[in-house]
Design an enzyme around this catalytic site. Structure first.
Site, PDB file in Angstrom:
ATOM      1  N   ASN A  78     -13.330  15.075 -12.040  1.00 16.35           N
ATOM      2  CA  ASN A  78     -12.346  15.422 -10.994  1.00 16.35           C
ATOM      3  C   ASN A  78     -12.102  16.916 -10.950  1.00 16.35           C
ATOM      4  OD1 ASN A  78     -10.652  14.143  -8.993  1.00 16.35           O
ATOM      5  ND2 ASN A  78      -8.882  14.885 -10.137  1.00 16.35           N
ATOM      6  N   ARG A  79     -11.759  17.414  -9.728  1.00 11.38           N
ATOM      7  CA  ARG A  79     -11.427  18.841  -9.596  1.00 11.38           C
ATOM      8  C   ARG A  79     -10.238  19.163 -10.495  1.00 11.38           C
ATOM      9  NH1 ARG A  79     -10.560  19.312  -3.183  1.00 11.38           N
ATOM     10  NH2 ARG A  79      -9.011  17.762  -3.785  1.00 11.38           N
ATOM     11  N   SER A 132       0.871  -1.180   0.000  1.00  6.50           N
ATOM     12  CA  SER A 132       0.000   0.000   0.000  1.00  6.50           C
ATOM     13  C   SER A 132       0.903   1.223   0.000  1.00  6.50           C
ATOM     14  CB  SER A 132      -0.914  -0.090   1.230  1.00  6.50           C
ATOM     15  OG  SER A 132      -1.954   0.843   1.085  1.00  6.50           O
ATOM     16  N   GLY A 159      -7.919   9.527  -8.607  1.00  9.23           N
ATOM     17  CA  GLY A 159      -6.731   9.018  -7.914  1.00  9.23           C
ATOM     18  C   GLY A 159      -6.524   7.548  -8.247  1.00  9.23           C
ATOM     19  N   ALA A 174      -7.571   4.791  -6.743  1.00  8.74           N
ATOM     20  CA  ALA A 174      -8.763   3.924  -6.694  1.00  8.74           C
ATOM     21  C   ALA A 174      -9.597   4.108  -7.967  1.00  8.74           C
ATOM     22  CB  ALA A 174      -9.594   4.230  -5.454  1.00  8.74           C
ATOM     23  N   LYS A 215       3.006   1.406  -4.062  1.00  9.17           N
ATOM     24  CA  LYS A 215       2.246   0.765  -5.144  1.00  9.17           C
ATOM     25  C   LYS A 215       2.886   0.933  -6.533  1.00  9.17           C
ATOM     26  CE  LYS A 215      -2.368   0.805  -3.070  1.00  9.17           C
ATOM     27  NZ  LYS A 215      -3.789   1.108  -3.292  1.00  9.17           N
TER      28      LYS A 215
HETATM   29  P1  NDP Z   1      -5.938   9.555  -4.053  1.00  5.24           P
HETATM   30  O1  NDP Z   1      -5.354  10.470  -3.046  1.00  5.24           O
HETATM   31  O2  NDP Z   1      -5.081   8.939  -5.101  1.00  5.24           O
HETATM   32  O3  NDP Z   1      -7.172  10.316  -4.804  1.00  5.24           O
HETATM   33  C1  NDP Z   1      -8.124  11.039  -4.095  1.00  5.24           C
HETATM   34  C2  NDP Z   1      -9.162  11.578  -5.057  1.00  5.24           C
HETATM   35  O4  NDP Z   1     -10.202  12.226  -4.299  1.00  5.24           O
HETATM   36  C3  NDP Z   1      -8.617  12.618  -6.026  1.00  5.24           C
HETATM   37  O5  NDP Z   1      -9.231  12.449  -7.276  1.00  5.24           O
HETATM   38  C4  NDP Z   1      -9.053  13.939  -5.390  1.00  5.24           C
HETATM   39  O6  NDP Z   1      -9.253  14.993  -6.325  1.00  5.24           O
HETATM   40  C5  NDP Z   1     -10.398  13.544  -4.823  1.00  5.24           C
HETATM   41  N1  NDP Z   1     -10.834  14.417  -3.736  1.00  5.24           N
HETATM   42  C6  NDP Z   1     -10.359  14.448  -2.468  1.00  5.24           C
HETATM   43  N2  NDP Z   1     -11.012  15.402  -1.746  1.00  5.24           N
HETATM   44  C7  NDP Z   1     -11.911  15.976  -2.590  1.00  5.24           C
HETATM   45  C8  NDP Z   1     -12.874  17.017  -2.456  1.00  5.24           C
HETATM   46  N3  NDP Z   1     -13.057  17.648  -1.285  1.00  5.24           N
HETATM   47  N4  NDP Z   1     -13.645  17.333  -3.527  1.00  5.24           N
HETATM   48  C9  NDP Z   1     -13.482  16.678  -4.716  1.00  5.24           C
HETATM   49  N5  NDP Z   1     -12.582  15.700  -4.909  1.00  5.24           N
HETATM   50  C10 NDP Z   1     -11.807  15.343  -3.860  1.00  5.24           C
HETATM   51  O7  NDP Z   1      -6.654   8.401  -3.190  1.00  5.24           O
HETATM   52  P2  NDP Z   1      -7.049   6.924  -3.657  1.00  5.24           P
HETATM   53  O8  NDP Z   1      -7.626   6.972  -5.020  1.00  5.24           O
HETATM   54  O9  NDP Z   1      -5.929   6.002  -3.380  1.00  5.24           O
HETATM   55  O10 NDP Z   1      -8.189   6.584  -2.602  1.00  5.24           O
HETATM   56  C11 NDP Z   1      -9.443   7.252  -2.633  1.00  5.24           C
HETATM   57  C12 NDP Z   1     -10.337   6.653  -1.561  1.00  5.24           C
HETATM   58  O11 NDP Z   1     -10.565   5.285  -1.893  1.00  5.24           O
HETATM   59  C13 NDP Z   1      -9.703   6.650  -0.160  1.00  5.24           C
HETATM   60  O12 NDP Z   1     -10.629   7.164   0.755  1.00  5.24           O
HETATM   61  C14 NDP Z   1      -9.439   5.189   0.135  1.00  5.24           C
HETATM   62  O13 NDP Z   1      -9.671   4.896   1.500  1.00  5.24           O
HETATM   63  C15 NDP Z   1     -10.474   4.503  -0.737  1.00  5.24           C
HETATM   64  N6  NDP Z   1     -10.066   3.157  -1.140  1.00  5.24           N
HETATM   65  C16 NDP Z   1     -10.894   2.140  -0.798  1.00  5.24           C
HETATM   66  C17 NDP Z   1     -10.575   0.864  -1.140  1.00  5.24           C
HETATM   67  C18 NDP Z   1     -11.485  -0.234  -0.718  1.00  5.24           C
HETATM   68  O14 NDP Z   1     -11.095  -1.405  -0.852  1.00  5.24           O
HETATM   69  N7  NDP Z   1     -12.700   0.051  -0.272  1.00  5.24           N
HETATM   70  C19 NDP Z   1      -9.340   0.541  -1.899  1.00  5.24           C
HETATM   71  C20 NDP Z   1      -8.563   1.701  -2.258  1.00  5.24           C
HETATM   72  C21 NDP Z   1      -8.925   2.959  -1.868  1.00  5.24           C
HETATM   73  P3  NDP Z   1      -8.032  15.946  -6.837  1.00  5.24           P
HETATM   74  O15 NDP Z   1      -7.221  15.103  -7.772  1.00  5.24           O
HETATM   75  O16 NDP Z   1      -8.722  17.055  -7.542  1.00  5.24           O
HETATM   76  O17 NDP Z   1      -7.282  16.350  -5.613  1.00  5.24           O
END
Ligand code: NDP
Length: 286
Positions: free
Chosen positions: A155-156, A68, A133, A135, A72
C-alpha cells in the site's frame, strides 16, 4: 378467507448515498428466480439515523440487512453477537436478525473466497494483496483463515498495510508482511495469487494499478475486486500474459448469495444474479 399470505420476507440495505448501488436488482432477481416472496429494500440511511434504522428493521421483523458506507464499523454498536471473521476484520456488512437478536457478519472476503475457490485453493499459498482498505482487510483475513501461508499487503500508506499484516500475524496462522508501494510494484517470484484490492479501475477501463507487468508470470492467479467494468485493464493485461483471472463481479454476486444464505438458509442462483448485474453494467458503460 384465502390461504395466500400477503406478507413478504423483508431484507434490505442501509447506506448513503445508495442510489448507485445495484445490489437490490441483483438480489431481487435471485429471489424472483427462486420463487421466494421476499423483498430487498435499498434504504438511504444517514450516519446519524443508523440506530433508528436498525430499530426499525427489528420492529418490522426484517430477517436481515446489509450495511455499506458509512455504517460498516458504526453498526458494531448495535449488535448482540458477531461472527469470528467479522470480529477480526473489525467491520460488518451483513446483519442477521433472529428472534430479535442482531448477529453481524462480513461477507466481503467470503464472497472473494468463494470466487477464488472456483480456480484455486488458498491453502499454503503465497498471496500478494494490493491496497489496505476495507476490501483488502476482509480478503486478507478470510484467506488467512482459509490457510494461506504467506500474505504480503502492499500500500502507498505503509502504516495501513502494516496494521493488516500485524493482525494476520497476531490472530491467524498466516505470515503477514507489509510493503510500501511507490513507483511500479515488482511482483515477487513465486507469488501464487495476486489481488488488486485498491479502487483503481472502478468506472475507468483505462486505469490500472502501477505494476511492472514484466515481473508477472502465467503461474500466478490474478484477481480484481473492481466489479464495474468487470474486465479491468489489469485483468486484460494479465490474461495476455497467460494468467488465470477472476473479476470483481463474481465477488459481488457471491457476497449476495452468502448474505441470503445467512438470512434465509436458501442458496440463490448466482448465474441469474450475475446476468442481472452484467446487463446493468453493460448499459452503464454504453
Ligand atoms: P478503501 O477506500 O477502504 O481503500 C482503497 C484502497 O485503494 C486504499 O488502500 C488506497 O491506498 C488504495 N488506492 C486508491 N487509489 C490508489 C492509487 N491511485 N494508487 C495506489 N493505491 C490506491 O476502499 P475499499 O477497500 O472499501 O474498496 C476498494 C475497492 O474494492 C472499491 O473499488 C470497491 O468498489 C471494491 N469492492 C468490491 C467489492 C466486490 O464485491 N467486488 C466489495 C467491496 C469493495 P491508500 O491507503 O494509500 O490511500
Amino acid at each position: 378467507m384465502s390461504e395466500k399470505s400477503f406478507r413478504s420476507i423483508l431484507t434490505g440495505s442501509f447506506s448513503t448515498p445508495c442510489a448507485d448501488n445495484p445490489t437490490v436488482a441483483m438480489i431481487e432477481a435471485g429471489y424472483h428466480h427462486a420463487g421466494l416472496d421476499a423483498r430487498y429494500i435499498n434504504c438511504d440511511v444517514k450516519a446519524a439515523a443508523l440506530a433508528d434504522a436498525v430499530k426499525g428493521a427489528k420492529a418490522m421483523e426484517w430477517v436481515g440487512f446489509n450495511c455499506s458506507l458509512p455504517h460498516k464499523v458504526a453498526v458494531l454498536d448495535h449488535l448482540d453477537d458477531i461472527a469470528e471473521s467479522a470480529r477480526l476484520i473489525g467491520a460488518v456488512n451483513c446483519v442477521a436478525i433472529r428472534e430479535g437478536k442482531l448477529i453481524g457478519h462480513n461477507t466481503d472476503g467470503k464472497g472473494f473466497l468463494t470466487s477464488l475457490k472456483t480456480v484455486t485453493s488458498p491453502a499454503d499459498k503465497k498471496v500478494v494483496i494490493l491496497g489496505a482498505g476495507g476490501a483488502a482487510r476482509a480478503i486478507a483475513v478470510e484467506l488467512a483463515l482459509a490457510g494461506a501461508a504467506h500474505i504480503t499487503i502492499v500500500n502507498r500508506d505503509a502504516s495501513k498495510a502494516e496494521a493488516i499484516a500485524a493482525l494476520l500475524r497476531e490472530k491467524t496462522d498466516a505470515i503477514g508482511q507489509a510493503q510500501a508501494w511507490s513507483g511500479k510494484f515488482s511482483v515477487p517470484a513465486g507469488t501464487d495469487i495476486l489481488i488488486n484490492a485498491t479502487s483503481i479501475g472502478l468506472g475507468d477501463p483505462k486505469a490500472a494499478p502501477p505494476i511492472d507487468m514484466s515481473t508477472l508470470t502465467k503461474d500466478t492467479v490474478v484477481a480484481d475486486v473492481i466489479p464495474n467494468p468487470p474486465q479491468t485493464r489489469f485483468l486484460q493485461e494479465s490474461q495476455a500474459i497467460g494468467c488465470t483471472t477472476l473479476d470483481g463481479l463474481g465477488m459481488l454476486v457471491n457476497q449476495g448469495v452468502i448474505g441470503v444464505e445467512i438470512w434465509l438458509g436458501r442458496t440463490l442462483d448466482s448465474t441469474v444474479m450475475a446476468q442481472t448485474l452484467e446487463s446493468i453494467f453493460g448499459t452503464e458503460n454504453k
